[in-house]
Design a protein around this motif. Structure first.
Motif, PDB file in Angstrom:
ATOM      1  N   PHE A  90       0.699  -0.834   0.037  1.00  0.00           N
ATOM      2  CA  PHE A  90       0.104  -0.377   0.005  1.00  0.00           C
ATOM      3  C   PHE A  90       0.810   1.248  -0.020  1.00  0.00           C
ATOM      4  CE2 PHE A  90      -2.228   3.173   2.269  1.00  0.00           C
ATOM      5  CZ  PHE A  90      -3.323   3.396   1.980  1.00  0.00           C
ATOM      6  N   PHE A  91       1.817   0.947   0.747  1.00  0.00           N
ATOM      7  CA  PHE A  91       3.010   2.564   0.835  1.00  0.00           C
ATOM      8  C   PHE A  91       4.053   2.086  -0.316  1.00  0.00           C
ATOM      9  CE2 PHE A  91       1.277   3.165   5.340  1.00  0.00           C
ATOM     10  CZ  PHE A  91       0.700   4.075   5.640  1.00  0.00           C
ATOM     11  N   ASP A  92       4.508   1.241  -1.008  1.00  0.00           N
ATOM     12  CA  ASP A  92       4.927   1.669  -2.246  1.00  0.00           C
ATOM     13  C   ASP A  92       4.546   2.358  -3.034  1.00  0.00           C
ATOM     14  OD1 ASP A  92       7.233   0.477  -0.610  1.00  0.00           O
ATOM     15  OD2 ASP A  92       7.084  -1.519  -1.407  1.00  0.00           O
ATOM     16  N   GLU A  93       2.837   1.686  -3.511  1.00  0.00           N
ATOM     17  CA  GLU A  93       2.232   2.592  -4.235  1.00  0.00           C
ATOM     18  C   GLU A  93       2.411   3.806  -4.267  1.00  0.00           C
ATOM     19  OE1 GLU A  93      -0.862  -0.054  -4.947  1.00  0.00           O
ATOM     20  OE2 GLU A  93       0.148  -2.334  -5.172  1.00  0.00           O
ATOM     21  N   PHE A  94       1.836   4.147  -3.031  1.00  0.00           N
ATOM     22  CA  PHE A  94       1.410   4.857  -2.095  1.00  0.00           C
ATOM     23  C   PHE A  94       2.570   6.010  -2.798  1.00  0.00           C
ATOM     24  CE2 PHE A  94       2.605   8.593   0.736  1.00  0.00           C
ATOM     25  CZ  PHE A  94       1.588  10.039   0.501  1.00  0.00           C
ATOM     26  N   PHE A  95       4.069   5.918  -2.719  1.00  0.00           N
ATOM     27  CA  PHE A  95       4.667   6.944  -2.977  1.00  0.00           C
ATOM     28  C   PHE A  95       5.514   6.490  -4.536  1.00  0.00           C
ATOM     29  CE2 PHE A  95       6.364   6.411   1.840  1.00  0.00           C
ATOM     30  CZ  PHE A  95       6.175   7.754   2.388  1.00  0.00           C
ATOM     31  N   LEU A  96       5.263   5.582  -5.115  1.00  0.00           N
ATOM     32  CA  LEU A  96       5.521   5.804  -6.636  1.00  0.00           C
ATOM     33  C   LEU A  96       4.894   6.418  -6.977  1.00  0.00           C
ATOM     34  CD1 LEU A  96       5.520   1.423  -6.743  1.00  0.00           C
ATOM     35  CD2 LEU A  96       7.658   3.995  -7.062  1.00  0.00           C
ATOM     36  N   GLY A  97       2.968   6.309  -6.455  1.00  0.00           N
ATOM     37  CA  GLY A  97       1.969   7.323  -7.413  1.00  0.00           C
ATOM     38  C   GLY A  97       1.903   8.849  -7.221  1.00  0.00           C
ATOM     39  N   ALA A  98       2.994   9.106  -6.175  1.00  0.00           N
ATOM     40  CA  ALA A  98       3.118  11.318  -5.740  1.00  0.00           C
ATOM     41  C   ALA A  98       4.369  11.380  -6.854  1.00  0.00           C
ATOM     42  CB  ALA A  98       3.192  10.535  -3.749  1.00  0.00           C
ATOM     43  N   ASP A 100       4.994   9.524  -9.840  1.00  0.00           N
ATOM     44  CA  ASP A 100       4.581  10.044 -10.712  1.00  0.00           C
ATOM     45  C   ASP A 100       3.864  11.226 -11.092  1.00  0.00           C
ATOM     46  OD1 ASP A 100       6.329   7.749 -11.670  1.00  0.00           O
ATOM     47  OD2 ASP A 100       3.747   6.391 -11.145  1.00  0.00           O
ATOM     48  N   ALA A 101       3.641  12.274  -9.868  1.00  0.00           N
ATOM     49  CA  ALA A 101       2.644  12.847 -10.363  1.00  0.00           C
ATOM     50  C   ALA A 101       3.975  14.125 -10.740  1.00  0.00           C
ATOM     51  CB  ALA A 101       2.049  13.119  -9.325  1.00  0.00           C
ATOM     52  N   GLY A 102       4.765  13.322 -10.096  1.00  0.00           N
ATOM     53  CA  GLY A 102       5.695  14.682 -10.225  1.00  0.00           C
ATOM     54  C   GLY A 102       6.335  15.464  -8.921  1.00  0.00           C
ATOM     55  N   VAL A 103       5.893  14.962  -7.145  1.00  0.00           N
ATOM     56  CA  VAL A 103       6.105  15.482  -6.149  1.00  0.00           C
ATOM     57  C   VAL A 103       8.196  14.838  -6.197  1.00  0.00           C
ATOM     58  CG1 VAL A 103       6.491  14.719  -3.705  1.00  0.00           C
ATOM     59  CG2 VAL A 103       3.870  14.873  -5.026  1.00  0.00           C
ATOM     60  N   ARG A 104       8.644  15.523  -5.685  1.00  0.00           N
ATOM     61  CA  ARG A 104      10.412  15.142  -5.698  1.00  0.00           C
ATOM     62  C   ARG A 104       9.951  15.260  -3.697  1.00  0.00           C
ATOM     63  NH1 ARG A 104       8.325  13.235  -9.286  1.00  0.00           N
ATOM     64  NH2 ARG A 104       9.569  13.548 -11.416  1.00  0.00           N
ATOM     65  N   GLN A 105       9.926  15.761  -3.375  1.00  0.00           N
ATOM     66  CA  GLN A 105      10.087  15.543  -1.919  1.00  0.00           C
ATOM     67  C   GLN A 105       9.110  14.660  -1.193  1.00  0.00           C
ATOM     68  OE1 GLN A 105      10.676  20.476   0.034  1.00  0.00           O
ATOM     69  NE2 GLN A 105       9.380  19.993  -0.543  1.00  0.00           N
ATOM     70  N   VAL A 106      10.315  13.660   0.079  1.00  0.00           N
ATOM     71  CA  VAL A 106       9.672  12.566   0.757  1.00  0.00           C
ATOM     72  C   VAL A 106       9.512  12.285   2.502  1.00  0.00           C
ATOM     73  CG1 VAL A 106       9.271   9.893   0.675  1.00  0.00           C
ATOM     74  CG2 VAL A 106       9.124  11.202  -1.605  1.00  0.00           C
ATOM     75  N   VAL A 107       8.788  12.193   3.320  1.00  0.00           N
ATOM     76  CA  VAL A 107       9.218  12.526   4.527  1.00  0.00           C
ATOM     77  C   VAL A 107       8.410  11.606   4.919  1.00  0.00           C
ATOM     78  CG1 VAL A 107       8.666  14.140   6.437  1.00  0.00           C
ATOM     79  CG2 VAL A 107       8.878  15.898   4.119  1.00  0.00           C
ATOM     80  N   ILE A 108       9.182  10.397   5.785  1.00  0.00           N
ATOM     81  CA  ILE A 108       9.197   8.840   6.416  1.00  0.00           C
ATOM     82  C   ILE A 108       8.993   9.607   7.729  1.00  0.00           C
ATOM     83  CG2 ILE A 108       9.499   6.956   6.302  1.00  0.00           C
ATOM     84  CD1 ILE A 108      10.551   7.336   3.615  1.00  0.00           C
ATOM     85  N   ARG A 119      15.725   0.623  -1.852  1.00  0.00           N
ATOM     86  CA  ARG A 119      14.720  -0.442  -2.360  1.00  0.00           C
ATOM     87  C   ARG A 119      14.002   0.396  -3.566  1.00  0.00           C
ATOM     88  NH1 ARG A 119       9.913  -1.787  -1.094  1.00  0.00           N
ATOM     89  NH2 ARG A 119       9.213  -1.716   0.283  1.00  0.00           N
ATOM     90  N   LEU A 120      13.197   1.593  -3.585  1.00  0.00           N
ATOM     91  CA  LEU A 120      12.471   2.394  -4.464  1.00  0.00           C
ATOM     92  C   LEU A 120      13.195   3.203  -5.871  1.00  0.00           C
ATOM     93  CD1 LEU A 120       9.206   3.207  -2.726  1.00  0.00           C
ATOM     94  CD2 LEU A 120       9.413   1.248  -3.715  1.00  0.00           C
ATOM     95  N   PRO A 121      12.575   3.104  -6.964  1.00  0.00           N
ATOM     96  CA  PRO A 121      12.700   3.506  -8.317  1.00  0.00           C
ATOM     97  C   PRO A 121      12.322   5.362  -8.180  1.00  0.00           C
ATOM     98  CG  PRO A 121      11.187   2.457  -8.974  1.00  0.00           C
ATOM     99  CD  PRO A 121      11.586   1.670  -7.005  1.00  0.00           C
ATOM    100  N   TRP A 122      13.237   5.744  -7.173  1.00  0.00           N
ATOM    101  CA  TRP A 122      13.140   7.406  -7.355  1.00  0.00           C
ATOM    102  C   TRP A 122      13.896   7.925  -8.378  1.00  0.00           C
ATOM    103  CZ3 TRP A 122       9.649   8.070  -3.676  1.00  0.00           C
ATOM    104  CH2 TRP A 122       9.505   7.156  -2.302  1.00  0.00           C
ATOM    105  N   PRO A 180       5.162  20.308  -2.910  1.00  0.00           N
ATOM    106  CA  PRO A 180       4.497  19.312  -2.370  1.00  0.00           C
ATOM    107  C   PRO A 180       5.369  18.224  -1.994  1.00  0.00           C
ATOM    108  CG  PRO A 180       4.074  20.092  -5.031  1.00  0.00           C
ATOM    109  CD  PRO A 180       5.647  20.983  -4.776  1.00  0.00           C
ATOM    110  N   ALA A 181       4.278  18.102  -0.789  1.00  0.00           N
ATOM    111  CA  ALA A 181       5.627  17.092  -0.567  1.00  0.00           C
ATOM    112  C   ALA A 181       4.587  15.513  -0.608  1.00  0.00           C
ATOM    113  CB  ALA A 181       5.904  16.940   0.478  1.00  0.00           C
ATOM    114  N   ALA A 182       5.203  14.274  -0.534  1.00  0.00           N
ATOM    115  CA  ALA A 182       4.314  12.877  -0.084  1.00  0.00           C
ATOM    116  C   ALA A 182       4.873  13.020   1.291  1.00  0.00           C
ATOM    117  CB  ALA A 182       5.202  12.212  -0.805  1.00  0.00           C
TER     118      ALA A 182
END
Length: 314
Positions: A90-98, A100-108, A119-122, A180-182
């Motif tokens: 669920f979370f993998d797909e969420f991040f990959l979707g974000a 793909d939408a152009g979000v380049r800031q990720v906060v875990i 491990r994800l193809p950022w 934007p951020a994910a």
């Protein structure tokens, strides 16, 4: 060990040990015949930490011995593995979707042993901010470095307790609230008091520019039902009793780390803030990935909602 306002931990203690349980479940799923996820680093973490209750999930020989002691252990363990596998997907797909939408800031938030930065193809230009207790981040990064792992995005570690002023620490580390951020709050909310949960999401919303994404798994209706809580406590006590016969290690009572308090309903609250929200419960998430909760085990996992939301652009 009871929770306190300023408690801290390393990876094998208290809340930290729960990250090892997640890693062990991810390792077991990754190495299964038909894996839903692929986390090549999960096994690395489990082996680096040494023996503990988490070992039962990731060691087939220990699992076989545990099942001899209590035949119900195997079904309970498999349900936990399925829970973590579907949650991870669920979370993998969420991040990959974000992404793909152009979000380049990720906060875990409360990143634990989440290895998505490795491990994800950022896409190029992605920055992943990981926030957690100092000892947890130290264990994760040193373990991965020893195995020659390299992040697939620009990784920024922020050693901070989420009960402190983490928004300031995040911005001091380079986070730009105008972009934007994910955000993810995975496996976190039930370890926070209800008031701290509200503050967490208020802070996230305040830092989220239009186009931001958010995902979290949160307690659902029935989470604090006394009868259900007691049944789950008894099941966990049985698991610990079995593990204690096989592993020479302290067995934290995970259920004592949760705050069983009435909470704000996150999907409704985010909707009131203008976010587009979707939510699915655990059985629904299992069905999404073509799995199901075995009959008779419907109450074995705490009721959980998996929430994803987006803040619309103007």
């Amino acid at each position: 060990m009871p929770r306190t306002d300023n408690d801290t931990w390393d990876i094998t203690q208290s809340v930290g040990s729960t990250a090892l349980g997640v890693a062990a479940a991810r390792a077991a799923e990754t190495e299964s015949d038909n894996p839903l996820i692929n986390d090549p680093f999960a096994r690395v973490f489990v082996e680096a930490a040494g023996a503990g209750m988490w070992s039962i999930y990731a060691d087939p020989e220990l699992m076989a011995k545990a099942a001899e002691i209590d035949p119900q252990v195997r079904a309970r363990a498999q349900l936990l593995i399925d829970f973590m596998a579907t949650r991870t997907a669920f979370f993998d797909e969420f991040f990959l979707g974000a992404a793909d939408a152009g979000v380049r800031q990720v906060v875990i938030l409360a990143s634990g042993l989440d290895a998505r930065a490795w491990r994800l193809p950022w896409p190029d230009g992605t920055v992943v901010y990981e926030l957690d207790q100092p000892k947890v981040l130290e264990f994760k990064n040193s373990t991965l470095q020893q195995h020659g792992a390299t992040p697939t995005a620009r990784l920024v570690n922020i050693a901070v307790d989420l009960r402190q002023d983490w928004p300031k620490a995040l911005q001091d580390a380079g986070f730009d609230p105008t972009q934007p951020a994910a955000w993810s709050a995975e496996g976190l909310v039930r370890y926070l008091p209800a008031q701290a949960q509200d503050l967490l999401f208020e802070r996230i919303v305040a830092l989220s520019a239009p186009g931001s994404w958010l995902a979290s798994n949160v307690p659902a209706e029935g989470f604090i039902d006394p009868d259900r809580v007691q049944r789950q406590r008894e099941e966990m006590q049985r698991m610990r009793a079995v593990a204690a016969q096989l592993v020479d290690s302290d067995m934290p009572a995970v259920e004592d780390l949760w705050y069983a308090e009435a909470r704000t309903a996150l999907p409704e609250w985010l909707g009131e803030q203008g976010w587009d929200v979707s939510a699915v419960d655990f059985p629904g998430l299992m069905a999404r990935y073509h799995r199901q909760v075995p009959a008779g085990n419907e109450d074995s996992m705490p009721p959980t909602l998996f929430v994803s939301a987006r803040r619309p652009r103007p």
